[in-house]
Design an enzyme around this catalytic site. Structure first.
Site, short mmCIF file in Angstrom:
data_model
loop_
_atom_site.label_atom_id
_atom_site.label_comp_id
_atom_site.label_asym_id
_atom_site.label_seq_id
_atom_site.Cartn_x
_atom_site.Cartn_y
_atom_site.Cartn_z
N HIS A 75 0.85 -1.20 0.00
CA HIS A 75 0.00 0.00 0.00
C HIS A 75 0.88 1.25 0.00
CE1 HIS A 75 -4.35 -0.14 0.02
NE2 HIS A 75 -4.40 1.05 0.60
N ASP A 120 -3.35 7.24 -1.15
CA ASP A 120 -4.65 6.90 -1.71
C ASP A 120 -4.43 6.46 -3.15
OD1 ASP A 120 -7.43 6.63 -1.82
OD2 ASP A 120 -7.70 8.65 -2.64
N GLY A 121 -5.39 5.72 -3.70
CA GLY A 121 -5.28 5.30 -5.10
C GLY A 121 -4.55 3.99 -5.30
N GLY A 131 -5.54 0.85 -4.88
CA GLY A 131 -6.32 -0.16 -5.60
C GLY A 131 -6.35 0.11 -7.08
N ARG A 132 -6.60 1.36 -7.46
CA ARG A 132 -6.68 1.69 -8.88
C ARG A 132 -5.34 1.55 -9.58
NH1 ARG A 132 -10.72 6.56 -7.42
NH2 ARG A 132 -9.61 6.20 -5.48
N VAL A 133 -4.28 2.01 -8.93
CA VAL A 133 -2.94 1.84 -9.51
C VAL A 133 -2.63 0.35 -9.63
CG1 VAL A 133 -0.46 2.15 -9.11
CG2 VAL A 133 -2.04 4.06 -8.76
N GLY A 134 -2.93 -0.42 -8.59
CA GLY A 134 -2.65 -1.85 -8.63
C GLY A 134 -3.39 -2.56 -9.74
N ARG A 135 -4.64 -2.19 -9.96
CA ARG A 135 -5.43 -2.85 -11.01
C ARG A 135 -4.98 -2.41 -12.40
NH1 ARG A 135 -9.08 -2.16 -6.71
NH2 ARG A 135 -9.92 -0.17 -7.47
N TYR A 187 -13.45 -9.76 -3.80
CA TYR A 187 -12.10 -9.31 -4.15
C TYR A 187 -11.33 -8.89 -2.89
CZ TYR A 187 -8.75 -5.73 -5.90
OH TYR A 187 -7.66 -4.95 -6.15
#
Length: 260
Positions: free
Chosen positions: A167, A171-172, A174-178, A203
């Site tokens: 992590h 913030d962000g 999850g979106r960066v990871g996806r 998920y």
């Protein structure tokens, strides 16, 4: 029947030639809507589509939701334009920089955009990497990935789990990871996928089980299900892909034999 097309080439062609209604158009809207919706965006799928198609907003919406949607479109374009570039800490930071550009929260001096977090955080009851640990853990994660000769589905899923455990950003994550998942799938000729908002709780539960108990099955099940949805889209648009069947049990056996 027309000749099958390759996904990467089709996405780049449709992006560069601004083809309306093709698979690039669908992936942009569906991926942005679902990935942002998982993180709390209040935009509807129709509003997301409207922003992509007209570069304008219809109705009363939250400013940050609009910026993050438009920025997500830019991130996917950037992934396509840099598909052959290796993953690095700077690559990951630049993706975060694009995703968070222009947000109202950027005015807060405590918010770090395009660099690692300043404060420790607990996510879903899980202690993530402390700020002083992030750079070393990210460097190790990326080096492990680069050492893989030909990353497969399991190894890419493992990377995503490990990234979300670190992590690295305020913030962000999850979106960066996806988005990184998308890049890794495309560059390794694996059918890409995105998590729909209906699968959000499965998920998150899958991530937590792998991170805390070393059990990958639930997350792999979610990923395989989402990949099946994408295969149906590829079939509709007559995009070629490897039809070799991958099952959760097969991946579980791989997990038992070789744990990263």
């Amino acid at each position: 029947m027309s000749e099958k097309r390759e996904l990467k080439e089709t996405l780049l062609f449709e992006k560069n030639h601004r083809i309306h209604g093709g698979i690039y158009h669908k992936m942009q809207v569906d991926f942005a809507y679902n990935s942002n919706h998982i993180e709390g965006s209040r935009l509807t799928h129709e509003q997301t589509c409207y922003i992509f198609e007209t570069q304008s907003v219809d109705g009363a919406v939250f400013v940050n939701d609009v910026f993050e949607t438009a920025n997500h479109f830019r991130c996917l374009d950037w992934v396509l334009d840099t598909i052959s570039e290796p993953l690095s800490e700077e690559y990951v930071k630049q993706m975060h920089r694009i995703l968070k550009a222009g947000l109202m929260t950027q005015q807060n001096p405590e918010v770090v955009i395009g660099d690692y977090k300043k404060y420790a955080n607990v996510v879903g009851g899980i202690e993530t990497a402390k700020p002083g640990e992030v750079s070393a853990q990210m460097a190790q994660l990326l080096q492990t990935y680069q050492n893989l000769q030909q990353p497969d589905f399991y190894e890419i899923a493992w990377f995503h789990m490990a990234f979300e455990k670190i992590h690295p950003f305020y913030d962000g994550n999850g979106r960066v990871g996806r988005l990184l998942l998308l890049k890794m799938c495309l560059e390794n000729d694996i059918v890409p996928f995105y998590i729909n908002s209906e699968s959000k709780m499965f998920y998150y539960a899958g991530l937590k089980e792998w991170q805390t108990q070393g059990k990958p099955n639930r997350l792999l099940d979610v990923f395989l299900s989402m990949q099946d949805d994408m295969k149906a889209v590829l079939d509709y648009f007559e995009i070629d892909y490897d039809h070799t069947e991958t099952t959760a049990s097969t991946l579980a056996e791989q997990h038992k034999k070789w744990k990263l």
